[in-house]
Enzyme design. Structure first.
Site, PDB file in Angstrom:
ATOM      1  CE  LYS A  54     -22.663 -10.514  31.588  1.00  0.00           C
ATOM      2  NZ  LYS A  54     -21.987 -11.249  32.679  1.00  0.00           N
TER       3      LYS A  54
ATOM      4  CB  ALA B 131     -19.096  -8.233  37.829  1.00  0.00           C
TER       5      ALA B 131
END
Length: 261
Positions: free
Chosen positions: A98, A185
């Site tokens: 990631k 997020a």
């Protein structure tokens, strides 16, 4: 029931909820939350864990049969991110990464230029790259063009819990993407996770919304249900929005009018 599996790179997952581990009070609570979430893929900050066999987190993920997804959290340049990814590949024996390259510590927003540079280098080096990016359709498209296996636009800055600030841009990213889109997020509660899926995202990645909740295991279960609900709602197709009311039983309404006459 509608098939809910999805594929990133060469791996197929049943759960569309990807978990992070940051912010957990302790491993015992984290374990309960991970189990409750049903996740099969969980991020690990490679710069913050002991990769020499002593990490309780890595042992926990192995015991739960959850695939670790190392990330480059904290990196501020492409060079730093590439080095961290290489260390992760050697330590964890995985080519999945990631990719995070942040512009500053206050906002934790991605640095688009450095992100693209790092993505190009890592794809060329054989990594399966999942970049954390801004909710910018042009940048997401550029990252896909480098060969990234997915794009992961933010809903709002990391840890803010503000939800999805720009749903229209997320829809544009989804519409133009030929790789999975993972909302990453800003998730604060279940309605945010459901909305991400209703907008067309393939999965949701969250950490703080669960790990910093009053009851992390219960919130994890709630998030799993929300992701499933949003996905099914997207597949089912919502009714169009209307300005004026529309009777749900028009035939019955007309019959009632006739009786009244």
């Amino acid at each position: 029931m509608v098939e809910s599996k999805f594929t990133i790179g060469d791996r197929t997952f049943t759960s569309r909820l990807i978990m992070g581990t940051g912010g957990a009070a302790n491993l015992a609570i984290l374990e309960e939350a991970l189990i409750a979430s049903g996740t099969e893929l969980t991020t690990v900050a490679i710069r913050r864990v002991d990769t020499d066999g002593g990490s309780g987190l890595l042992k926990l993920l192995s015991r739960l049969d959850i695939m670790p997804l190392p990330n480059t959290a904290g990196c501020r340049s492409a060079a730093e991110a590439v080095l961290t990814a290489q260390l992760a590949r050697e330590a964890l024996n995985t080519n999945w990464i990631k990719l995070e390259v942040i512009a500053d510590e206050r906002t934790l927003l991605p640095d688009g230029l450095e992100l693209v540079r790092a993505a190009e280098q890592l794809v060329d080096a054989g990594f399966v790259v999942l970049p954390y990016t801004n909710d910018d359709p042009a940048l997401a498209h550029r990252l896909e063009g480098t060969g990234c296996a997915a794009v992961m636009p933010l809903g709002s800055p990391i840890g803010t819990g503000l939800g999805i600030n720009n749903p229209h841009n997320i829809e544009i990213i989804v519409a133009q993407a030929r790789v999975p889109v993972v909302l990453d997020a800003g998730i604060g509660t279940t309605s945010d996770a459901a909305l991400a899926m209703e907008l067309g995202c393939d999965a949701v990645l969250l950490a703080s919304a669960v790990t910093r909740a009053v009851d992390p295991p219960t919130m994890a279960a709630a998030m799993a249900s929300a992701v499933t609900a949003g996905y099914l709602a997207r597949r089912a197709g919502r009714i169009p929005k209307r300005f004026w009311a529309q009777a749900s039983s028009p035939e019955l309404m007309r019959t009632g009018e006739e009786l009244g006459n």
